[in-house]
Design a protein around this motif. Structure first.
Motif, PDB file in Angstrom:
ATOM      1  N   ASN A   1       0.859  -0.819  -0.366  1.00  0.00           N
ATOM      2  CA  ASN A   1       0.168   0.202   0.070  1.00  0.00           C
ATOM      3  C   ASN A   1       1.039   1.402   0.159  1.00  0.00           C
ATOM      4  OD1 ASN A   1      -2.633  -1.797   0.269  1.00  0.00           O
ATOM      5  ND2 ASN A   1      -2.161  -1.507   2.459  1.00  0.00           N
ATOM      6  N   LYS A   2       1.952   0.697   0.808  1.00  0.00           N
ATOM      7  CA  LYS A   2       2.941   2.449   0.695  1.00  0.00           C
ATOM      8  C   LYS A   2       3.412   2.973  -0.393  1.00  0.00           C
ATOM      9  CE  LYS A   2       6.581   4.374   3.676  1.00  0.00           C
ATOM     10  NZ  LYS A   2       7.360   4.178   4.912  1.00  0.00           N
ATOM     11  N   ASN A   3       3.959   1.636  -1.517  1.00  0.00           N
ATOM     12  CA  ASN A   3       4.792   1.482  -2.688  1.00  0.00           C
ATOM     13  C   ASN A   3       3.862   1.867  -3.507  1.00  0.00           C
ATOM     14  OD1 ASN A   3       6.929   1.184  -1.153  1.00  0.00           O
ATOM     15  ND2 ASN A   3       6.357  -1.604  -1.776  1.00  0.00           N
TER      16      ASN A   3
ATOM     17  N   GLN B   1       4.426  21.153  -5.228  1.00  0.00           N
ATOM     18  CA  GLN B   1       4.034  20.829  -4.007  1.00  0.00           C
ATOM     19  C   GLN B   1       4.092  19.468  -3.362  1.00  0.00           C
ATOM     20  OE1 GLN B   1      -0.780  21.918  -2.817  1.00  0.00           O
ATOM     21  NE2 GLN B   1      -1.261  19.495  -2.253  1.00  0.00           N
ATOM     22  N   SER B   2       3.909  18.716  -4.958  1.00  0.00           N
ATOM     23  CA  SER B   2       4.341  17.173  -4.866  1.00  0.00           C
ATOM     24  C   SER B   2       5.672  16.561  -4.793  1.00  0.00           C
ATOM     25  CB  SER B   2       3.555  16.078  -6.041  1.00  0.00           C
ATOM     26  OG  SER B   2       2.426  16.858  -6.626  1.00  0.00           O
ATOM     27  N   SER B   3       6.150  17.950  -4.680  1.00  0.00           N
ATOM     28  CA  SER B   3       7.632  17.438  -5.175  1.00  0.00           C
ATOM     29  C   SER B   3       8.740  17.259  -3.398  1.00  0.00           C
ATOM     30  CB  SER B   3       8.511  17.983  -5.268  1.00  0.00           C
ATOM     31  OG  SER B   3       8.744  19.660  -4.992  1.00  0.00           O
ATOM     32  N   TYR B   4       7.577  18.244  -2.854  1.00  0.00           N
ATOM     33  CA  TYR B   4       7.625  18.757  -1.323  1.00  0.00           C
ATOM     34  C   TYR B   4       7.017  17.304  -0.137  1.00  0.00           C
ATOM     35  CZ  TYR B   4      10.434  22.917  -1.408  1.00  0.00           C
ATOM     36  OH  TYR B   4      11.399  24.048  -0.844  1.00  0.00           O
TER      37      TYR B   4
ATOM     38  N   PHE C   1      14.444  10.347  -3.760  1.00  0.00           N
ATOM     39  CA  PHE C   1      14.115  11.812  -4.685  1.00  0.00           C
ATOM     40  C   PHE C   1      14.876  12.337  -5.685  1.00  0.00           C
ATOM     41  CE2 PHE C   1      13.265  16.369  -4.437  1.00  0.00           C
ATOM     42  CZ  PHE C   1      12.223  16.473  -4.804  1.00  0.00           C
ATOM     43  N   SER C   2      16.167  12.551  -5.720  1.00  0.00           N
ATOM     44  CA  SER C   2      16.723  12.651  -6.532  1.00  0.00           C
ATOM     45  C   SER C   2      17.083  11.461  -7.359  1.00  0.00           C
ATOM     46  CB  SER C   2      18.535  12.744  -5.864  1.00  0.00           C
ATOM     47  OG  SER C   2      20.059  13.273  -6.465  1.00  0.00           O
TER      48      SER C   2
ATOM     49  N   ASP D   1       8.172  12.035   2.512  1.00  0.00           N
ATOM     50  CA  ASP D   1       8.394  10.533   3.170  1.00  0.00           C
ATOM     51  C   ASP D   1       9.205   9.539   2.377  1.00  0.00           C
ATOM     52  OD1 ASP D   1       5.305  11.353   3.660  1.00  0.00           O
ATOM     53  OD2 ASP D   1       4.674  10.660   1.584  1.00  0.00           O
ATOM     54  N   ILE D   2       9.967  10.250   1.889  1.00  0.00           N
ATOM     55  CA  ILE D   2      11.316   9.642   1.236  1.00  0.00           C
ATOM     56  C   ILE D   2      12.702   9.346   1.596  1.00  0.00           C
ATOM     57  CG2 ILE D   2       9.346   8.644  -1.331  1.00  0.00           C
ATOM     58  CD1 ILE D   2      10.717  10.183  -2.873  1.00  0.00           C
TER      59      ILE D   2
END
Length: 428
Positions: free
Chosen positions: A117-119, A355-358, A369-370, A363-364
């Protein structure tokens, strides 16, 4: 000696000669887990309802039970059942007691069930991030082709983000952080560099192809390593320095073979990299005491302060040309509503993708992220080339690929650093 403390009335003691002492609780817990989810006395009447409530909140099930326990849980139940069968329930471990053991095993199994679910949730966040970024880049370029005034457009995009955050805070959709003078003062530096990064990128978008701007912006790790070292923020091993060489080579090759090359477009992308790198560095320094503010609220206040920085300068730089430029844009597009929709979409999706990137960064790990940001540039470059049909020479494509691959190598090299040192690094 084997001792069970599963229920108050069932003190189980089974004797076997020349054996060590084991707890029955250990039979249903993998040895790799250091701390049990169920301390002694969990199933006492006093704590039963509280424990179930807490576990259901953690794992997302109404009562904390999973309909599909893992195979590991089935094996565990079998061990306990066969053990009880051999003993013939010598100490009163009846069916009800064993059912509590099975439920306890289900509780532990929830952590494994919740991983997919998290993935899935993470995949949705990345998918929305990429989609929103593509939409922003397309409509941002469409507007700039008709209305080549990046200072006003960049100001409008920050304005839309500011209004968006005020709506979220007003309707309690997002908890508004506590505002204090030290917090605002701490934001002044990062917001200034964010403003420089944003307007420089918009200027670059107005002068060259979107794909070329993103290739140059993929060199941000180069500036990150250089400025972090100069300012004493980080020290990097040799592997990191070597990883940025392909980025420099790829960007150079892409620049000299770019069909739409323009010096202002190149310098705009390079200055944008400097602005965002300095924003990251000074954000970690000045906002160290405000870790309770999440990424979305932090970006919201940075947008508000950046708007106050940018709009007065925009009026000074190009304000006298806005009215004439507006009439030319309306005449070129034909329908005013089309132009208005494009401008609005560029503003809304600029805020949404940030907003989505922040939220993704909350969460990761910074490394994930990079890597995700590197792949985002690939997706955006391909999408914009297809939409705008920009001509791409083979050497230009090769240079872009080398630069993107270099950013991936940089991500892998920095993964060996302490997470504390690279925490908070964000590419834009």
């Amino acid at each position: 000696m084997l001792t069970s403390n599963l229920i108050p009335c069932s003190n189980v003691t089974l004797s076997k000669p020349k054996r060590h002492q084991y707890s029955i609780n250990a039979l249903h817990r993998p040895q790799s887990q250091g701390n049990s989810l169920f301390p002694r006395g969990l199933f006492d009447n006093k704590h039963k309802s509280l424990a179930i409530s807490n576990l259901s909140r953690i794992h997302g099930y109404p009562f904390g039970f999973s309909a599909k326990p893992s195979s590991q849980i089935h094996d565990t139940s079998g061990k306990i059942s066969s053990f009880a069968a051999r003993g013939g329930h010598p100490s009163g471990v009846d069916a009800n007691s064993r059912s509590w053991v099975a439920k306890a095993a289900d509780f532990e199994g929830e952590s494994e069930v919740s991983k997919p679910n998290k993935n899935l949730q993470l995949g949705i966040v990345f998918g929305m991030w990429y989609f929103q970024n593509i939409v922003f880049n397309i409509f941002n370029k469409k507007v700039l082709n008709l209305f080549p005034f990046p200072w006003l457009l960049a100001s409008f995009q920050l304005f839309v983000g500011s209004v968006w955050m005020f709506i979220l805070w007003s309707f309690k959709l997002q908890q508004c952080p506590k505002i204090s003078k030290p917090f605002i003062v701490a934001l002044l530096g990062p917001a200034l560099f964010h403003t420089i990064g944003h307007i420089s990128a918009c200027v670059s978008f107005s002068k060259v192809a979107v794909s070329f701007t993103h290739v140059i912006k993929s060199s941000e790790p180069v500036f990150s390593v250089i400025f972090s070292t100069i300012l004493g923020d980080n020290t990097y091993p040799l592997s990191v320095w070597l990883s940025i060489l392909p980025i420099v080579l790829g960007c150079s090759l892409a620049a000299v073979t770019e069909v739409s090359f323009n010096p202002q477009g190149l310098w705009g992308a390079l200055i944008s990299n400097v602005g965002f790198v300095l924003r990251n560095i000074y954000s970690k320094r000045s906002l160290e005491s405000f870790k309770e503010v999440n990424g979305l609220n932090l970006y919201g206040w940075i947008s508000i302060i950046s708007l106050l920085y940018l709009f007065p300068v925009a009026i000074f730089v190009e304000g006298a040309q806005w009215v004439e430029g507006y009439h030319r844009a309306i005449q070129a597009v034909g329908k005013p509503t089309t132009f208005y929709i494009w401008v609005m979409l560029s503003g809304v999706f600029y805020h949404l993708y940030n907003q989505s990137s922040y939220q993704a960064l909350d969460d990761i790990s910074p490394l994930t992220f990079s890597v995700g940001n590197t792949m985002k540039r690939v997706v955006v470059i391909v999408a914009t080339v297809l939409v705008f049909r920009n001509p791409v020479k083979p050497l230009n494509a090769l240079g872009s690929a080398i630069a993107i691959f270099g950013t991936f190598l940089y991500s892998q090299a920095t993964s060996k650093k302490s997470p504390k040192k690279i925490e908070g690094e964000k590419s834009s």
